[in-house]
Design an enzyme around this catalytic site. Structure first.
Site, PDB file in Angstrom:
ATOM      1  CD  GLU A  69      41.766  30.429  41.797  1.00 40.60           C
ATOM      2  OE1 GLU A  69      41.096  31.010  40.941  1.00 40.60           O
ATOM      3  OE2 GLU A  69      41.517  30.482  43.014  1.00 40.60           O
ATOM      4  CG  ASP A  89      40.758  33.422  38.928  1.00 38.25           C
ATOM      5  OD1 ASP A  89      40.126  32.351  38.838  1.00 38.25           O
ATOM      6  OD2 ASP A  89      40.724  34.158  39.928  1.00 38.25           O
ATOM      7  CB  ILE A  91      35.370  30.900  38.151  1.00 39.55           C
ATOM      8  CG1 ILE A  91      34.880  30.006  37.000  1.00 39.55           C
ATOM      9  CG2 ILE A  91      34.192  31.665  38.784  1.00 39.55           C
ATOM     10  CD1 ILE A  91      33.780  29.026  37.398  1.00 39.55           C
ATOM     11  CG  ASP A  92      38.630  36.884  40.537  1.00 40.77           C
ATOM     12  OD1 ASP A  92      39.188  36.246  41.445  1.00 40.77           O
ATOM     13  OD2 ASP A  92      38.428  38.113  40.599  1.00 40.77           O
ATOM     14  CB  THR A  94      35.275  30.330  43.252  1.00 41.87           C
ATOM     15  OG1 THR A  94      36.211  30.405  42.179  1.00 41.87           O
ATOM     16  CG2 THR A  94      34.739  28.909  43.338  1.00 41.87           C
ATOM     17  CG  ASP A 219      42.536  36.315  42.601  1.00 43.12           C
ATOM     18  OD1 ASP A 219      41.789  35.499  42.056  1.00 43.12           O
ATOM     19  OD2 ASP A 219      43.073  36.123  43.718  1.00 43.12           O
TER      20      ASP A 219
END
Ligand code: IPD
Length: 314
Positions: A69, A89, A91-92, A94, A219
């Site tokens: 990402e 990803d 940190i899905d 955020t 994601d």
């Protein structure tokens, strides 16, 4: 068939390392930047976790490719080739992370020949590690997962997301989709703030379906496999074939529930991750019915008379 089990174990070990970074930063003050919209946020931790994951993988598997990402946000091209590719990803969720809303996940998928071989979703605050390997089932903290199997949409709990788009067309499509689903009626709608966890909720029977337009391949790449390995179905929002790069998805406990959602929800135009034309502009909204691809308008009609265009036999 190659067994990517060792690669999966390595992915799990670096996801565990990355989780400690996320936990350490969760309560701290964050420096927040904007990406594509005033609601599309990024922090130094997103970038730090992605760098940690990618450098660890590069050291172990120097020939493997990446779609990450934050690397894409920094200008890398998100094109999926046949090469072994890690789709990350860091940190899905955020926005949740920024607000300390306790649902954030690290999502790691691994694809070869454009097919996802395994997926890992670490829901950090809940300490739930979801994983699936193609053909080998899905698990949460080593416990096998099964979707609810629900067939009756009027009894469904459906998860969706508000997303990051704030233009009129996206917002009116989003709200009218929610309105039409509630009018079916269904039991309820929830939004957790992370697409990866939303789909893992479907895989673990905490919800019966998830749909969304606008999320990205990183994601949902891992959680799409987790849902299918848990016995669920994953489709395009039109009910047609799922396309990882299209930014549209329905994941559900059963084909019937997926079809029920496809009948009432609509997609707003959304630039694909790989830059190809949007699915609706390219081929019309399609779905599978009785072994054929038909236009989605067909499914929206109240009668049973076939009037959609048959596109392709399957
Ligand atoms: C977001 C989350 C959210 C979805 C957004 C995504 P991020 O991912 O998955 O649930 O609604 O469309 O962008 O930016 O937190 O990795």
């Amino acid at each position: 068939m190659a067994d990517w089990g060792k690669c999966l174990d390595f992915g799990v070990s670096i996801a565990r390392q990355a989780r400690t970074v996320v936990l350490d930063a969760f309560e701290a003050q964050k420096v927040v930047s904007l990406k594509t919209s005033p609601a599309d946020l990024v922090t130094e931790t997103d970038q730090g976790v992605e760098n940690l994951l990618i450098s660890a993988i590069k050291e172990k598997y120097p020939t493997h490719k990446f779609i990450g990402e934050e690397s894409v946000a920094a200008g890398a091209s998100p094109v999926l080739t046949d090469s072994p590719t890690w789709i990350i990803d860091p940190i899905d969720g955020t926005t949740n992370f920024v607000h300390r809303f306790p649902f954030v996940a690290i999502s790691i998928a691994f694809a070869v020949n454009k097919q996802t071989e395994f997926g890992i979703v670490y829901s950090c605050m809940e300490d739930k590690l979801y994983r699936a390997q193609r053909g080998k089932g899905a698990f949460c903290n080593d416990i096998p997962l099964r979707t609810s199997g629900l067939e009756d949409i009027t009894k469904a709990l459906v998860v969706t997301e508000i997303g990051t788009e704030r233009d009129d067309l996206s917002l009116s499509t989003l709200t009218s989709n929610i309105y039409r689903l509630l009018k079916i009626p269904i039991h309820g709608i929830r939004a957790v703030g992370t697409a990866a966890v939303d789909m893992c909720l479907v895989a673990s029977a905490g919800a019966d379906a998830y749909y969304h337009v606008g999320m990205h391949c990183w994601d949902i790449a891992a959680s799409a496999l987790i849902v299918s390995e848990a016995g669920g179905v994953v489709h395009d929002i039109s009910g047609g074939k799922f396309d990882l790069m299209s930014r549209r998805v329905i994941a559900a406990s059963s084909r019937t529930v997926a079809r029920g959602i496809a009948q009432v929800v609509e997609a707003f135009p959304c630039e694909r991750d790989d830059g190809l034309p949007d699915a609706d502009q390219a081929i019309g909204a399609l779905t599978q019915r009785d072994g054929h691809w038909v236009s989605n308008d067909f499914l929206k009609l109240p009668c049973d008379k076939p009037c959609g265009i048959v596109i392709e036999s399957v």
